[in-house]
Design an enzyme around this catalytic site. Structure first.
Site, PDB file in Angstrom:
ATOM      1  N   ASP A 120     -17.376  19.281 -62.528  1.00  0.00           N
ATOM      2  CA  ASP A 120     -16.638  19.608 -61.311  1.00  0.00           C
ATOM      3  C   ASP A 120     -15.732  18.419 -60.993  1.00  0.00           C
ATOM      4  OD1 ASP A 120     -15.749  20.086 -58.763  1.00  0.00           O
ATOM      5  OD2 ASP A 120     -17.746  20.224 -57.850  1.00  0.00           O
ATOM      6  N   ASP A 134     -13.734  20.714 -67.446  1.00  0.00           N
ATOM      7  CA  ASP A 134     -13.482  21.973 -66.754  1.00  0.00           C
ATOM      8  C   ASP A 134     -14.818  22.460 -66.214  1.00  0.00           C
ATOM      9  OD1 ASP A 134     -10.934  24.091 -66.737  1.00  0.00           O
ATOM     10  OD2 ASP A 134     -12.881  25.048 -66.383  1.00  0.00           O
ATOM     11  N   ALA A 182      -9.137  23.695 -69.085  1.00  0.00           N
ATOM     12  CA  ALA A 182      -9.188  24.946 -69.868  1.00  0.00           C
ATOM     13  C   ALA A 182      -8.039  25.888 -69.518  1.00  0.00           C
ATOM     14  CB  ALA A 182     -10.516  25.656 -69.600  1.00  0.00           C
ATOM     15  N   ASP A 224      -4.337  19.852 -62.981  1.00  0.00           N
ATOM     16  CA  ASP A 224      -3.734  21.197 -63.064  1.00  0.00           C
ATOM     17  C   ASP A 224      -4.680  22.134 -62.319  1.00  0.00           C
ATOM     18  OD1 ASP A 224      -2.223  23.349 -63.795  1.00  0.00           O
ATOM     19  OD2 ASP A 224      -2.637  23.225 -65.938  1.00  0.00           O
ATOM     20  N   CYS A 227      -8.707  19.626 -65.086  1.00  0.00           N
ATOM     21  CA  CYS A 227      -8.946  21.086 -65.022  1.00  0.00           C
ATOM     22  C   CYS A 227      -8.329  21.619 -66.305  1.00  0.00           C
ATOM     23  CB  CYS A 227      -8.276  21.688 -63.798  1.00  0.00           C
ATOM     24  SG  CYS A 227      -8.907  21.040 -62.245  1.00  0.00           S
ATOM     25  N   GLY A 262      -6.706  24.598 -72.256  1.00  0.00           N
ATOM     26  CA  GLY A 262      -6.350  23.439 -73.088  1.00  0.00           C
ATOM     27  C   GLY A 262      -4.907  23.397 -73.538  1.00  0.00           C
ATOM     28  N   GLY A 263      -4.053  24.238 -72.949  1.00  0.00           N
ATOM     29  CA  GLY A 263      -2.639  24.229 -73.331  1.00  0.00           C
ATOM     30  C   GLY A 263      -2.044  22.828 -73.158  1.00  0.00           C
ATOM     31  N   LYS A 264      -2.298  22.237 -72.000  1.00  0.00           N
ATOM     32  CA  LYS A 264      -1.709  20.915 -71.738  1.00  0.00           C
ATOM     33  C   LYS A 264      -2.512  19.809 -72.412  1.00  0.00           C
ATOM     34  CE  LYS A 264       0.325  22.645 -67.492  1.00  0.00           C
ATOM     35  NZ  LYS A 264      -0.511  23.854 -67.321  1.00  0.00           N
ATOM     36  N   CYS A 301       0.461  26.602 -60.595  1.00  0.00           N
ATOM     37  CA  CYS A 301       1.359  27.686 -61.011  1.00  0.00           C
ATOM     38  C   CYS A 301       1.477  28.648 -59.840  1.00  0.00           C
ATOM     39  CB  CYS A 301       0.880  28.365 -62.294  1.00  0.00           C
ATOM     40  SG  CYS A 301      -0.835  28.872 -62.278  1.00  0.00           S
TER      41      CYS A 301
HETATM   42  C1  LIG Z   1      -4.666  26.340 -64.004  1.00  0.00           C
HETATM   43  S1  LIG Z   1      -6.119  26.342 -64.962  1.00  0.00           S
HETATM   44  C2  LIG Z   1      -5.846  24.994 -66.057  1.00  0.00           C
HETATM   45  C3  LIG Z   1      -4.901  25.285 -67.197  1.00  0.00           C
HETATM   46  C4  LIG Z   1      -4.912  24.195 -68.255  1.00  0.00           C
HETATM   47  N1  LIG Z   1      -4.639  22.887 -67.705  1.00  0.00           N
HETATM   48  C5  LIG Z   1      -3.917  24.466 -69.371  1.00  0.00           C
HETATM   49  O1  LIG Z   1      -2.828  23.915 -69.374  1.00  0.00           O
HETATM   50  O2  LIG Z   1      -4.259  25.255 -70.261  1.00  0.00           O
HETATM   51  C6  LIG Z   1      -7.297  25.697 -63.842  1.00  0.00           C
HETATM   52  C7  LIG Z   1      -8.654  25.411 -64.430  1.00  0.00           C
HETATM   53  O3  LIG Z   1      -9.418  24.734 -63.438  1.00  0.00           O
HETATM   54  C8  LIG Z   1     -10.781  25.042 -63.647  1.00  0.00           C
HETATM   55  N2  LIG Z   1     -11.496  24.652 -62.415  1.00  0.00           N
HETATM   56  C9  LIG Z   1     -11.592  25.320 -61.250  1.00  0.00           C
HETATM   57  N3  LIG Z   1     -12.283  24.583 -60.360  1.00  0.00           N
HETATM   58  C10 LIG Z   1     -12.616  23.419 -60.968  1.00  0.00           C
HETATM   59  C11 LIG Z   1     -13.334  22.268 -60.568  1.00  0.00           C
HETATM   60  N4  LIG Z   1     -13.832  22.142 -59.339  1.00  0.00           N
HETATM   61  N5  LIG Z   1     -13.486  21.275 -61.474  1.00  0.00           N
HETATM   62  C12 LIG Z   1     -12.992  21.383 -62.719  1.00  0.00           C
HETATM   63  N6  LIG Z   1     -12.311  22.465 -63.159  1.00  0.00           N
HETATM   64  C13 LIG Z   1     -12.119  23.458 -62.283  1.00  0.00           C
HETATM   65  C14 LIG Z   1     -10.766  26.503 -63.995  1.00  0.00           C
HETATM   66  O4  LIG Z   1     -11.940  26.853 -64.712  1.00  0.00           O
HETATM   67  C15 LIG Z   1      -9.489  26.607 -64.832  1.00  0.00           C
HETATM   68  O5  LIG Z   1      -9.817  26.531 -66.201  1.00  0.00           O
END
Ligand SMILES: C[S@@+](CC[C@H](N)C(=O)[O-])C[C@H]1O[C@@H](n2cnc3c(N)ncnc32)[C@H](O)[C@@H]1O
Length: 430
Positions: A307, A281, A261, A325, A259, A263-265, A378
């Site tokens: 997904d 993502d 976006a 994440d 997950c 992209g911080g991690k 978070c």
């Molecule tokens: C908490 S954010 C991730 C932050 C990211 N890891 C960072 O450090 O910048 C959660 C992400 O999960 C994505 N997301 C939600 N449901 C998802 C799914 N079923 N599969 C993949 N990504 C998903 C969202 O679009 C969102 O970008």
């Protein structure tokens, strides 16, 4: 009449647009984008609008109650109510950012310059002047209500108190202060000492708060930070910087950032070791931000929209490490996103936990025996975090490894980070 972009009236008028959109259920970043997009607005004006929105939303409960107390009927259109609430929020601050009479005059000018709000300028003037006259008594009376004293919905306060009986007040208080700006030094390009020197030469006061983490004494726009555009540093909270080290990364490993976006991690994983990394993502727009972040850091990964609870993006090669994440309520980062507490509903935590459970169960099938999966949220709500980790381990036979668990967002001299949760799992060899 046209407002000058450097005036407080201009900022108030535009903040009212964004705040009305938040009231209608939009997230603040989207509401601000609607205000900014396609308009030639100086950066300082954008900054001022953003600042007014953040300040207002940290006092939104109180501001709404003041509007109700000081008006005979709900002001319409919603923009008018938002303008009044914004001005009243600013007049309720412990350390006001603007002189009282400047604020009142500028709020009235914002009304006068808006064809739809023009007729209400007398009312706005009267309400704000009454607030100035009766402020102490009004605030004392309204702050007797616990939800207005803390500026959170009552159900939110009850949940924090139930989940964290010893720390609930500190947690709520931490959500109401402006967060520090923390940086992660990119070890591929710089050292902590080198970066501290570079900041010092630019007159920026900073100190080290983690192995690769620095905190600036005062937040500032990223492009003013020396080395930012060259990828020396990224903006990242100190708690978020624990993900990459917990995964115990080695060169050559195949890693999934599930997950990813914005992209911080992802960037941190790639700074840590030479990896064969796939970042997915579900949201294609947000995935573009991963690409932009990696390009600034001059790092590469395979990016795919997908997904995480399905496999249509997967090439069949199992992963050594998976970072999950997962999507969550974001209740642990309200100090950075003051709109969240007003937009979330009590049932969101259970719904998001169910979605994340599907993601975790599926990701587990993509992990090599002996591989590690890191669950990150978070959130402050146990159903999304510890309860989720516990039931996942039981369902999948995952072995739990040491990890910090819940980090509470407590703002003190020693601890100052977001409220993240970490659970680490290992897949048994047989
Ligand atoms: C908490 S954010 C991730 C932050 C990211 N890891 C960072 O450090 O910048 C959660 C992400 O999960 C994505 N997301 C939600 N449901 C998802 C799914 N079923 N599969 C993949 N990504 C998903 C969202 O679009 C969102 O970008």
């Amino acid at each position: 009449m046209k407002l000058r972009p450097d005036s407080l009236a201009f900022a108030l008028s535009n903040a009212a647009h964004a705040l009305a959109a938040v009231e209608a259920g939009h997230a603040l970043p989207r509401a601000l984008a609607q205000v900014f997009d396609g308009r030639d607005m100086p950066a300082a004006a954008r900054g001022a609008i953003q600042d007014l929105c953040y300040r207002s939303l940290r006092q939104w409960g109180l501001a709404q109650a003041l509007v109700t107390t000081l008006t005979d009927k709900p002001p319409t259109p919603p923009r008018l109510k938002a303008l009044l609430a914004c001005a009243l929020a600013l007049l309720s601050e412990h350390t006001p950012a603007y002189a009282d009479h400047t604020l009142v005059d500028q709020a009235v000018s914002a009304c006068a310059a808006d064809r739809e709000l023009m007729r209400a300028k007398g009312m706005v003037n009267a309400v704000l002047r009454r607030m100035l006259r009766e402020r102490t008594a009004l605030l004392a009376q309204l702050r007797q209500r616990e939800d207005l004293r803390w500026n959170y919905p009552a159900w939110w306060i009850a949940r924090v108190r139930a989940a964290w009986p010893a720390e609930w007040e500190q947690v709520l208080a931490a959500g109401n202060v402006q967060p520090p700006m923390s940086l992660r030094v990119n070890r591929r390009k710089a050292t902590v000492e080198g970066m501290l020197q570079r900041l010092a030469s630019a007159g920026i006061d900073a100190r080290q708060i983690g192995p690769w983490a620095l905190r600036l004494a005062r937040p500032r726009p990223v492009h003013e930070i020396p080395g930012f555009d060259e990828g020396w540093v990224s903006v990242q909270d100190a708690a978020a910087q624990l993900a990459a080290p917990l995964l115990d990364l080695q060169d050559g490993q195949r890693v999934l950032d599930a997950c990813a976006a914005p992209g911080g991690k992802t960037g941190h994983l790639l700074e840590t070791a030479q990896l064969d990394l796939l970042a997915i993502d579900q949201d294609p727009m947000r995935l573009q931000r991963v690409a932009q972040n990696l390009s600034r850091l001059q790092l590469t990964a395979e990016l795919r929209q997908g997904d995480a609870a399905a496999s249509d993006w997967w090439d069949g090669r199992a992963f050594d490490r998976i970072l999950a994440d997962v999507p969550c309520t974001a209740s642990g980062i309200v100090r950075r996103h003051p709109d969240i507490r007003w937009l979330r509903r009590p049932e969101d935590a259970m719904q998001l936990a169910a979605l994340s459970a599907d993601i975790l169960d599926h990701l587990w099938t993509l992990l090599k025996p002996g591989g590690k999966l890191l669950l990150v949220t978070c959130s402050l709500w146990p159903e999304e975090s510890e309860h989720q980790a516990h039931s996942f381990a039981a369902r999948c036979g995952a072995r739990r490894l040491p990890a910090p668990g819940q980090l509470l967002p407590i703002a003190s001299a020693e601890h100052d980070h977001d409220g993240l949760f970490y659970a680490l799992f290992e897949k048994p060899l047989a």
